[in-house]
Write a protein that holds these residues in place. Structure first.
Motif, mmCIF file in Angstrom:
data_model
loop_
_atom_site.group_PDB
_atom_site.id
_atom_site.type_symbol
_atom_site.label_atom_id
_atom_site.label_comp_id
_atom_site.label_asym_id
_atom_site.label_seq_id
_atom_site.Cartn_x
_atom_site.Cartn_y
_atom_site.Cartn_z
ATOM 1 N N PHE A 140 -99.182 17.172 7.488
ATOM 2 C CA PHE A 140 -99.550 16.444 8.596
ATOM 3 C C PHE A 140 -100.783 15.924 7.969
ATOM 4 O O PHE A 140 -101.784 16.325 7.660
ATOM 5 N N VAL A 141 -100.867 14.113 7.807
ATOM 6 C CA VAL A 141 -101.866 13.529 7.522
ATOM 7 C C VAL A 141 -102.762 12.999 8.316
ATOM 8 O O VAL A 141 -102.429 12.425 9.561
ATOM 9 N N HIS A 142 -103.990 13.252 8.380
ATOM 10 C CA HIS A 142 -105.126 12.866 9.261
ATOM 11 C C HIS A 142 -105.183 11.438 9.154
ATOM 12 O O HIS A 142 -105.420 10.760 8.207
ATOM 13 N N VAL A 143 -105.202 10.599 10.476
ATOM 14 C CA VAL A 143 -105.463 9.230 10.586
ATOM 15 C C VAL A 143 -106.662 8.973 10.356
ATOM 16 O O VAL A 143 -107.439 9.545 11.121
ATOM 17 N N PRO A 144 -106.932 8.044 9.492
ATOM 18 C CA PRO A 144 -108.349 7.687 9.335
ATOM 19 C C PRO A 144 -109.281 7.304 10.414
ATOM 20 O O PRO A 144 -108.752 6.985 11.531
ATOM 21 N N ASN A 145 -110.637 7.772 10.487
ATOM 22 C CA ASN A 145 -111.066 7.271 11.458
ATOM 23 C C ASN A 145 -111.894 5.990 11.569
ATOM 24 O O ASN A 145 -112.636 5.520 12.538
ATOM 25 N N LYS A 146 -111.948 5.469 10.396
ATOM 26 C CA LYS A 146 -112.620 4.145 10.243
ATOM 27 C C LYS A 146 -111.497 3.133 10.981
ATOM 28 O O LYS A 146 -110.285 3.089 10.838
ATOM 29 N N LYS A 147 -112.390 2.433 12.083
ATOM 30 C CA LYS A 147 -111.467 1.579 13.123
ATOM 31 C C LYS A 147 -110.710 0.718 12.498
ATOM 32 O O LYS A 147 -109.537 0.649 13.043
ATOM 33 N N ILE A 148 -110.946 0.086 11.488
ATOM 34 C CA ILE A 148 -109.911 -1.058 10.956
ATOM 35 C C ILE A 148 -108.679 -0.407 10.597
ATOM 36 O O ILE A 148 -107.594 -0.724 10.898
ATOM 37 N N ILE A 149 -108.636 0.647 9.857
ATOM 38 C CA ILE A 149 -107.654 1.361 9.217
ATOM 39 C C ILE A 149 -106.999 2.061 10.213
ATOM 40 O O ILE A 149 -105.826 2.063 10.403
ATOM 41 N N ARG A 150 -107.720 2.657 11.168
ATOM 42 C CA ARG A 150 -106.970 3.470 12.283
ATOM 43 C C ARG A 150 -106.285 2.722 13.046
ATOM 44 O O ARG A 150 -105.034 2.983 13.379
ATOM 45 N N ASP A 151 -106.633 1.453 13.425
ATOM 46 C CA ASP A 151 -105.882 0.489 14.356
ATOM 47 C C ASP A 151 -104.545 -0.116 13.571
ATOM 48 O O ASP A 151 -103.769 -0.252 14.188
ATOM 49 N N LYS A 152 -104.820 -0.119 12.278
ATOM 50 C CA LYS A 152 -103.394 -0.557 11.440
ATOM 51 C C LYS A 152 -102.432 0.377 11.223
ATOM 52 O O LYS A 152 -101.346 0.118 11.789
ATOM 53 N N TRP A 153 -103.080 1.545 11.233
ATOM 54 C CA TRP A 153 -101.968 2.909 11.444
ATOM 55 C C TRP A 153 -101.406 2.930 12.884
ATOM 56 O O TRP A 153 -100.049 2.982 12.847
ATOM 57 N N LEU A 154 -102.172 3.049 13.789
ATOM 58 C CA LEU A 154 -101.423 3.005 14.918
ATOM 59 C C LEU A 154 -100.840 1.746 15.377
ATOM 60 O O LEU A 154 -99.695 1.849 15.751
ATOM 61 N N LYS A 155 -100.978 0.618 15.011
ATOM 62 C CA LYS A 155 -100.124 -0.532 15.117
ATOM 63 C C LYS A 155 -98.844 -0.420 14.560
ATOM 64 O O LYS A 155 -97.795 -0.854 14.894
ATOM 65 N N LEU A 156 -98.838 -0.162 13.233
ATOM 66 C CA LEU A 156 -97.651 0.376 12.530
ATOM 67 C C LEU A 156 -96.850 1.214 13.289
ATOM 68 O O LEU A 156 -95.446 1.187 13.413
ATOM 69 N N ALA A 157 -97.021 2.125 13.789
ATOM 70 C CA ALA A 157 -96.328 3.106 14.532
ATOM 71 C C ALA A 157 -96.304 2.477 16.016
ATOM 72 O O ALA A 157 -95.543 3.376 16.796
ATOM 73 N N ARG A 158 -96.456 1.451 16.390
ATOM 74 C CA ARG A 158 -96.263 0.804 17.580
ATOM 75 C C ARG A 158 -97.009 1.703 18.899
ATOM 76 O O ARG A 158 -96.483 1.976 20.104
#
Length: 117
Positions: free
Chosen positions: A26-44
């Motif tokens: 399990f990979v921790h989603v980064p806390n840095k807002k810009i990167i975290r938002d990108k990851w979440l958007k990629l996952a819909r």
């Protein structure tokens, strides 16, 4: 990362958890807002629906671990690592549990009609 913490994959429709699938990474989603938002958007997922400091994880099914994980060889040889370290700029790119989309968000293969310089 404490391996005893309950983890669940934050990708919609993915059912992996640290209880159901304890062998998965399990990979921790980064806390840095810009990167975290990108990851979440990629996952819909809507980044505004997630508390900004809550710990989130994506399971290994959404990555190519041998190429995306810095300490993959140690994990592969030892069976586990104390902390999963992803390569800089790594993004989740496999979404097999979302059947209405391609399995990858971007095509990383070279287009045959583009000539190399």
């Amino acid at each position: 990362m404490n391996s005893k913490v309950y983890k669940w994959c934050a990708v919609p429709q993915c059912k992996n958890t640290s209880i159901k699938t304890p062998k998965k990474v399990f990979v921790h989603v980064p806390n840095k807002k810009i990167i975290r938002d990108k990851w979440l958007k990629l996952a819909r997922r809507n980044p505004n629906d997630v508390v900004s400091n809550s710990p989130l994880y994506f399971c290994e099914d959404h990555f190519d671990l041998p190429n995306d994980m810095e300490n993959y060889m140690k994990h592969h040889l030892m069976g586990s690592v104390s902390q999963v370290r992803m390569k800089p700029g790594c993004m989740p790119h496999k979404f097999i549990y979302q059947p209405d989309r391609k399995t990858q968000t971007s095509d990383t293969t070279e287009r045959p009609y583009i000539a190399k310089k």
